[in-house]
Motif scaffolding. Structure first.
Motif, PDB file in Angstrom:
ATOM      1  N   ILE A 291       0.812  -1.228   0.000  1.00 52.10           N
ATOM      2  CA  ILE A 291       0.000   0.000   0.000  1.00 52.10           C
ATOM      3  C   ILE A 291       0.847   1.280   0.000  1.00 52.10           C
ATOM      4  N   ALA A 292       2.003   1.253   0.654  1.00 57.40           N
ATOM      5  CA  ALA A 292       2.812   2.477   0.701  1.00 57.40           C
ATOM      6  C   ALA A 292       3.351   2.816  -0.692  1.00 57.40           C
ATOM      7  N   ILE A 293       3.564   1.805  -1.520  1.00 53.48           N
ATOM      8  CA  ILE A 293       3.994   2.057  -2.903  1.00 53.48           C
ATOM      9  C   ILE A 293       2.828   2.677  -3.678  1.00 53.48           C
ATOM     10  N   ARG A 294       1.645   2.120  -3.468  1.00 53.14           N
ATOM     11  CA  ARG A 294       0.452   2.651  -4.146  1.00 53.14           C
ATOM     12  C   ARG A 294       0.239   4.125  -3.766  1.00 53.14           C
ATOM     13  N   ARG A 295       0.406   4.404  -2.490  1.00 56.27           N
ATOM     14  CA  ARG A 295       0.269   5.781  -2.024  1.00 56.27           C
ATOM     15  C   ARG A 295       1.307   6.691  -2.694  1.00 56.27           C
ATOM     16  N   SER A 296       2.557   6.206  -2.734  1.00 59.49           N
ATOM     17  CA  SER A 296       3.656   7.012  -3.255  1.00 59.49           C
ATOM     18  C   SER A 296       3.456   7.345  -4.738  1.00 59.49           C
ATOM     19  N   ILE A 297       3.136   6.337  -5.543  1.00 64.99           N
ATOM     20  CA  ILE A 297       3.001   6.584  -6.982  1.00 64.99           C
ATOM     21  C   ILE A 297       1.749   7.408  -7.272  1.00 64.99           C
ATOM     22  N   ASP A 298       0.731   7.200  -6.457  1.00 62.85           N
ATOM     23  CA  ASP A 298      -0.491   8.008  -6.566  1.00 62.85           C
ATOM     24  C   ASP A 298      -0.147   9.495  -6.325  1.00 62.85           C
ATOM     25  N   ASN A 299       0.666   9.742  -5.309  1.00 64.86           N
ATOM     26  CA  ASN A 299       1.119  11.103  -5.009  1.00 64.86           C
ATOM     27  C   ASN A 299       1.895  11.700  -6.169  1.00 64.86           C
ATOM     28  N   VAL A 300       2.888  10.935  -6.641  1.00 63.41           N
ATOM     29  CA  VAL A 300       3.772  11.466  -7.688  1.00 63.41           C
ATOM     30  C   VAL A 300       2.954  11.850  -8.912  1.00 63.41           C
ATOM     31  N   MET A 301       2.018  10.979  -9.284  1.00 63.93           N
ATOM     32  CA  MET A 301       1.220  11.254 -10.482  1.00 63.93           C
ATOM     33  C   MET A 301       0.327  12.486 -10.274  1.00 63.93           C
ATOM     34  N   ARG A 302      -0.192  12.632  -9.073  1.00 67.37           N
ATOM     35  CA  ARG A 302      -1.042  13.798  -8.810  1.00 67.37           C
ATOM     36  C   ARG A 302      -0.215  15.084  -8.812  1.00 67.37           C
ATOM     37  N   TRP A 303       0.946  15.059  -8.153  1.00 67.24           N
ATOM     38  CA  TRP A 303       1.826  16.241  -8.135  1.00 67.24           C
ATOM     39  C   TRP A 303       2.258  16.601  -9.556  1.00 67.24           C
ATOM     40  N   ALA A 304       2.544  15.581 -10.359  1.00 67.55           N
ATOM     41  CA  ALA A 304       3.065  15.830 -11.710  1.00 67.55           C
ATOM     42  C   ALA A 304       2.065  16.595 -12.565  1.00 67.55           C
ATOM     43  N   SER A 305       0.782  16.455 -12.265  1.00 70.06           N
ATOM     44  CA  SER A 305      -0.201  17.148 -13.114  1.00 70.06           C
ATOM     45  C   SER A 305      -0.908  18.299 -12.391  1.00 70.06           C
ATOM     46  N   ALA A 306      -0.704  18.432 -11.089  1.00 75.03           N
ATOM     47  CA  ALA A 306      -1.431  19.463 -10.334  1.00 75.03           C
ATOM     48  C   ALA A 306      -0.913  20.859 -10.676  1.00 75.03           C
ATOM     49  N   GLY A 307      -1.847  21.795 -10.848  1.00 72.05           N
ATOM     50  CA  GLY A 307      -1.460  23.170 -11.176  1.00 72.05           C
ATOM     51  C   GLY A 307      -0.828  23.885 -10.006  1.00 72.05           C
ATOM     52  N   THR A 308      -1.283  23.562  -8.797  1.00 71.94           N
ATOM     53  CA  THR A 308      -0.718  24.207  -7.589  1.00 71.94           C
ATOM     54  C   THR A 308      -0.380  23.136  -6.559  1.00 71.94           C
ATOM     55  N   VAL A 309       0.454  23.528  -5.603  1.00 76.16           N
ATOM     56  CA  VAL A 309       0.827  22.577  -4.539  1.00 76.16           C
ATOM     57  C   VAL A 309      -0.394  22.259  -3.671  1.00 76.16           C
ATOM     58  N   LYS A 310      -1.217  23.242  -3.446  1.00 73.64           N
ATOM     59  CA  LYS A 310      -2.438  23.008  -2.636  1.00 73.64           C
ATOM     60  C   LYS A 310      -3.299  21.942  -3.299  1.00 73.64           C
ATOM     61  N   GLU A 311      -3.377  22.006  -4.614  1.00 75.83           N
ATOM     62  CA  GLU A 311      -4.158  21.013  -5.367  1.00 75.83           C
ATOM     63  C   GLU A 311      -3.478  19.627  -5.236  1.00 75.83           C
ATOM     64  N   ALA A 312      -2.142  19.618  -5.288  1.00 78.07           N
ATOM     65  CA  ALA A 312      -1.405  18.348  -5.164  1.00 78.07           C
ATOM     66  C   ALA A 312      -1.597  17.745  -3.773  1.00 78.07           C
ATOM     67  N   LEU A 313      -1.704  18.606  -2.775  1.00 74.45           N
ATOM     68  CA  LEU A 313      -1.832  18.111  -1.391  1.00 74.45           C
ATOM     69  C   LEU A 313      -3.248  17.618  -1.090  1.00 74.45           C
ATOM     70  N   ALA A 314      -4.186  17.982  -1.932  1.00 74.62           N
ATOM     71  CA  ALA A 314      -5.590  17.626  -1.639  1.00 74.62           C
ATOM     72  C   ALA A 314      -5.862  16.192  -2.060  1.00 74.62           C
ATOM     73  N   ALA A 315      -5.203  15.251  -1.431  1.00 78.16           N
ATOM     74  CA  ALA A 315      -5.378  13.837  -1.799  1.00 78.16           C
ATOM     75  C   ALA A 315      -6.627  13.271  -1.139  1.00 78.16           C
TER      76      ALA A 315
END
Ligand code: FES
Length: 422
Positions: free
Chosen positions: A398-422
């Protein structure tokens, strides 16, 4: 007092992933080999996230400094402790014609002299001296100091942020992790054994390998396989997993009945006589009590525990076990190359026996890491071949799933606040 493990602990109920709200589907492999995605990680992840750059014990006294390269961002970072004891961070770039000022990885200095034409800076970054200043056209020294980088500390960890003005504070970035880990008594943080290696694999392949114990019986049968698995838990399923904002904490099983075999004569002598925290440990159990009593250290408080891994997104893991704590960091060098740095913290040895115990510990750690690193390069080759578009992750990954999910969201998020809104 730690309790024995309940029989139901390892039931297949997929509880970690189901409770997390993450998807249970296949996960794309493209982020592990695509040059285009690597460029997105550079701009969207490493140039925007708060990054652990070291610990306060790395620069304990005024005048101490360390230089660290964030290669993916093309930035050399100078972190200093000023005369007043403040921690500051700067771009390691001279204001004259841009040369890197400091070449040493660490040291002590009240001033830094650029090697090209001897411009001199104080360790608070201000410009102190310009040789033949009169030949310039009115250099305003007050505006020509080293360029500051945002820096903040939390629980002894020094973080930097490469955004000119960070979009979120370190507290906002850490989210629930900040309170969760508050007060952990990290043992012997001023004495680290450091392992550094450049690995031919994407940084996430290297990081992922330290976020699950599923691989341990297969990859490490001769070294630590029997300490992380047993007849009761043959596939080394996790004891616990928690997602904490962008970050994650997994707690790994340890075989409570594991005993060193007759053939491990030297280990037996060292471990028994020094009262070690575990069979793979550099520290005495007596020194670990405060550390071990923290509620999040071995969170299920079971006797069948080996270690915990806390992933601070994106590239740092804090690990601990009965014998103390250690850090892993994964610095991307290229899409398929990573600098892996591990720091194992241990007491300064006071006796020959303690020294022997630590030497054995270090030898064992090196053996285990070498087993991991060889497998990572094999994984990168397989992933880069492009035959598979997705990987399959099970509940204990699960920690890998969380990590890659984060990376993909950050990679496309327009702002950091948007990236943090997981
Ligand atoms: Fe630093 Fe000239 S580039 S002194």
């Amino acid at each position: 007092m730690n309790s024995p493990i309940e029989n139901s602990t390892f039931d297949i109920d997929h509880r970690f992933t189901r409770q997390s709200g993450l998807s249970t589907g296949p996960v794309p492999l493209e982020p592990y080999h695509s040059e285009e995605f690597y460029q997105a990680e550079k701009e969207q992840v490493f140039k925007r996230a708060w990054l652990v750059i070291g610990r306060v014990e790395d620069i304990p006294e005024p005048g101490d400094f360390m230089r660290r390269d964030v290669t993916i961002a093309g930035v050399s970072v100078l972190v200093t402790r000023t005369k007043g004891g403040e921690i500051r961070a700067f771009h390691n770039t001279c204001s004259h014609r841009g040369t890197e000022v400091v070449m040493a990885r660490e040291g002590k200095a009240s001033r830094f002299v650029c090697p090209y034409h001897n411009w001199t800076y104080r360790n608070d970054g201000s410009l102190m001296g310009v040789p033949d200043e009169k030949a310039f056209f009115g250099v305003d020294k007050s505006k020509c100091g080293l360029e500051p980088i945002a820096v903040a500390t939390w629980e002894g960890y020094i973080f930097i942020n490469l955004q000119k003005v960070p979009e979120v504070t370190l507290e906002e970035f850490l989210g629930p992790l900040a309170d969760y880990l508050a007060g952990v008594a990290y043992t012997f943080p001023d004495n680290a054994f450091v392992v550094r290696a450049d690995v031919g694999a994407n940084w996430k392949i290297v990081s992922d390998a330290f976020l699950e114990s599923y691989h341990i019986p297969a990859i490490h049968p001769e070294t630590i396989g029997a300490t992380f698995s047993s007849n009761e838990n043959p596939f080394a399923r996790l004891l616990d997993a928690k997602l904490l904002g962008q970050h994650a904490h997994v707690s790994m099983y340890g075989n409570p009945n594991f005993e060193l075999q007759e053939k491990h004569k030297i280990d037996r002598v060292a471990q028994k006589l020094e009262g070690a925290g575990s069979v793979i440990s550099a520290n005495k159990l007596d020194d670990m009590q405060q550390f071990l009593s923290h509620p999040v250290v071995n969170p299920t408080k079971t006797s069948g525990w080996s270690m915990d891994s806390v992933h601070i997104f994106p590239h740092t893991h804090i690990n601990w076990g009965p014998g103390g704590f250690w850090l892993h960091q994964f610095w991307p060098l290229a899409v398929d190359k990573t600098r892996h740095e591990a720091r194992f913290f241990m007491a300064k040895p006071m006796t020959m026996r303690q020294r022997l115990q630590q030497e054995l510990y270090v030898a064992r750690v090196l053996e285990v890491i070498a087993e991991d690193l060889c497998n990572m390069e094999r994984t990168q080759r397989g992933v880069s071949a492009g035959a598979k578009q997705f990987m399959q992750l099970q509940d204990n990954e699960i920690a890998i799933r969380r990590s890659i999910d984060n990376v993909m969201r950050w990679a496309s998020a327009g702002t950091v606040k948007e990236a943090l809104a997981a």
